[in-house]
Design a protein around this motif. Sequence first.
Motif, short mmCIF file in Angstrom:
data_model
loop_
_atom_site.label_atom_id
_atom_site.label_comp_id
_atom_site.label_asym_id
_atom_site.label_seq_id
_atom_site.Cartn_x
_atom_site.Cartn_y
_atom_site.Cartn_z
N THR A 235 65.08 70.99 15.90
CA THR A 235 64.68 70.05 16.95
C THR A 235 65.29 68.68 16.72
O THR A 235 65.82 68.05 17.64
CB THR A 235 63.14 69.94 16.99
OG1 THR A 235 62.59 71.20 17.38
CG2 THR A 235 62.70 68.87 17.98
N LEU A 236 65.24 68.20 15.49
CA LEU A 236 65.80 66.89 15.18
C LEU A 236 67.31 66.88 15.39
O LEU A 236 67.88 65.90 15.90
CB LEU A 236 65.46 66.50 13.75
CG LEU A 236 63.97 66.23 13.48
CD1 LEU A 236 63.74 65.95 12.01
CD2 LEU A 236 63.47 65.07 14.32
N ALA A 237 67.97 67.97 15.00
CA ALA A 237 69.42 68.05 15.22
C ALA A 237 69.74 68.00 16.71
O ALA A 237 70.69 67.35 17.15
CB ALA A 237 69.98 69.33 14.60
N GLY A 238 68.92 68.68 17.52
CA GLY A 238 69.13 68.66 18.95
C GLY A 238 68.92 67.29 19.54
O GLY A 238 69.69 66.84 20.42
N GLU A 239 67.89 66.59 19.08
CA GLU A 239 67.61 65.23 19.57
C GLU A 239 68.75 64.28 19.19
O GLU A 239 69.20 63.48 20.02
CB GLU A 239 66.29 64.72 19.00
CG GLU A 239 65.06 65.43 19.52
CD GLU A 239 64.88 65.21 21.01
OE1 GLU A 239 64.62 64.08 21.43
OE2 GLU A 239 65.03 66.20 21.77
N ARG A 240 69.20 64.38 17.96
CA ARG A 240 70.31 63.52 17.54
C ARG A 240 71.59 63.86 18.30
O ARG A 240 72.41 62.98 18.58
CB ARG A 240 70.52 63.63 16.04
CG ARG A 240 69.38 63.00 15.22
CD ARG A 240 69.59 63.14 13.74
NE ARG A 240 68.60 62.39 12.98
CZ ARG A 240 67.77 62.92 12.08
NH1 ARG A 240 67.82 64.23 11.83
NH2 ARG A 240 66.89 62.18 11.45
N GLY A 241 71.74 65.15 18.64
CA GLY A 241 72.90 65.55 19.42
C GLY A 241 72.89 64.95 20.82
O GLY A 241 73.94 64.82 21.46
N ARG A 242 71.69 64.59 21.29
CA ARG A 242 71.56 63.92 22.59
C ARG A 242 71.57 62.41 22.43
O ARG A 242 71.20 61.68 23.34
CB ARG A 242 70.27 64.37 23.27
CG ARG A 242 70.23 65.84 23.61
CD ARG A 242 69.08 66.20 24.54
NE ARG A 242 67.77 65.84 24.00
CZ ARG A 242 67.01 64.84 24.46
NH1 ARG A 242 67.46 64.06 25.45
NH2 ARG A 242 65.84 64.61 23.93
N SER A 243 71.98 61.97 21.23
CA SER A 243 72.11 60.54 20.92
C SER A 243 70.77 59.81 20.82
O SER A 243 70.70 58.59 20.97
CB SER A 243 73.00 59.83 21.96
OG SER A 243 74.29 60.40 21.96
N VAL A 244 69.70 60.56 20.54
CA VAL A 244 68.41 59.92 20.27
C VAL A 244 68.43 59.42 18.83
O VAL A 244 68.67 60.20 17.91
CB VAL A 244 67.24 60.90 20.47
CG1 VAL A 244 65.91 60.25 20.07
CG2 VAL A 244 67.19 61.40 21.90
N ASP A 245 68.21 58.13 18.65
CA ASP A 245 68.23 57.60 17.29
C ASP A 245 67.01 56.72 16.97
O ASP A 245 66.91 56.17 15.88
CB ASP A 245 69.53 56.81 17.03
CG ASP A 245 69.71 55.65 18.01
OD1 ASP A 245 68.79 55.39 18.82
OD2 ASP A 245 70.77 55.00 17.96
N ASP A 246 66.10 56.61 17.92
CA ASP A 246 64.88 55.85 17.68
C ASP A 246 64.00 56.60 16.68
O ASP A 246 63.66 57.77 16.91
CB ASP A 246 64.11 55.64 18.98
CG ASP A 246 62.79 54.92 18.74
OD1 ASP A 246 62.81 53.75 18.33
OD2 ASP A 246 61.73 55.57 18.94
N PRO A 247 63.63 55.98 15.56
CA PRO A 247 62.86 56.69 14.52
C PRO A 247 61.55 57.27 15.03
O PRO A 247 61.18 58.39 14.66
CB PRO A 247 62.62 55.61 13.46
CG PRO A 247 63.72 54.63 13.66
CD PRO A 247 63.98 54.61 15.14
N ILE A 248 60.84 56.52 15.87
CA ILE A 248 59.56 57.02 16.36
C ILE A 248 59.76 58.22 17.28
O ILE A 248 59.03 59.22 17.20
CB ILE A 248 58.77 55.89 17.07
CG1 ILE A 248 58.38 54.81 16.06
CG2 ILE A 248 57.53 56.46 17.76
CD1 ILE A 248 57.68 53.61 16.67
N ALA A 249 60.76 58.14 18.16
CA ALA A 249 61.04 59.26 19.06
C ALA A 249 61.40 60.51 18.27
O ALA A 249 60.96 61.63 18.60
CB ALA A 249 62.17 58.89 20.02
N LEU A 250 62.18 60.35 17.21
CA LEU A 250 62.56 61.49 16.38
C LEU A 250 61.35 62.05 15.65
O LEU A 250 61.17 63.27 15.56
CB LEU A 250 63.65 61.08 15.39
CG LEU A 250 65.03 60.79 15.99
CD1 LEU A 250 65.94 60.17 14.94
CD2 LEU A 250 65.65 62.08 16.54
N PHE A 251 60.52 61.15 15.13
CA PHE A 251 59.33 61.59 14.40
C PHE A 251 58.41 62.39 15.31
O PHE A 251 57.91 63.46 14.93
CB PHE A 251 58.59 60.38 13.82
CG PHE A 251 57.26 60.71 13.23
CD1 PHE A 251 57.16 61.37 12.02
CD2 PHE A 251 56.08 60.35 13.88
CE1 PHE A 251 55.94 61.69 11.46
CE2 PHE A 251 54.85 60.66 13.34
CZ PHE A 251 54.77 61.34 12.14
#
Length: 206
Positions: A86-102
């Motif tokens: 899930t985190l890899a997918g979020e980062r692949g969509r350029s999500v880098d906000d720590p809270i959003a990732l958490f």
Amino acid sequence: MSGIVESAGTEEAPTAQNRTVRSALLDAALEVFTERGYADAGLAEIAARSGIPVGSLFQHYGGKRGLYLALWEEFREAQERRTAATLAGERGRSVDDPIALFVAGARAYLEGAWDNRRFGRLLVEDDGPTGFDALRRQWDRAWVRRNARLLEVDEKRRAGRVRVRVLTTVIGGAARELGDCEDETEAQEIVDEVCGILIHLSAPPG
């Protein structure tokens, strides 16, 4: 915390037959543990339900403790794979906000807890083998450290450590509640509610 499953003898090559035998034993063990609890579960019943001789059970897992720890490791590794994907997918969509990732990782973990609720119910009973609590605490500490890195919290500051531990405790408590949900709709309501709470609690003070 890999390698917690105790081996009774020489390691076997991971042949298709071995995997089939082990899967049958674990499925049967989970059924019996869930119905009777760890303390009252009998190896003869586990073997009978799996269709595997008791001697083969000992060969693969060394006994009841080894079966329980294997189930725990299987659950833990599945949860880690799920959140990592899930985190890899979020980062692949350029999500880098720590809270959003958490929160995305927490949602994946909770949904995995619902999918694996049979073992989750067993964990709620706190009826495991001797020494399991120490292994679980060890994994919990590692989980807190991973969450601290994800949230970019300075672990040297006590306030930061406490905040991450509280957030992790919220997730763990919610995961336990999911085991008692009546259906997927109720489970999803809890996941959504908890993720909303985590967003609120994750914001740094000030």
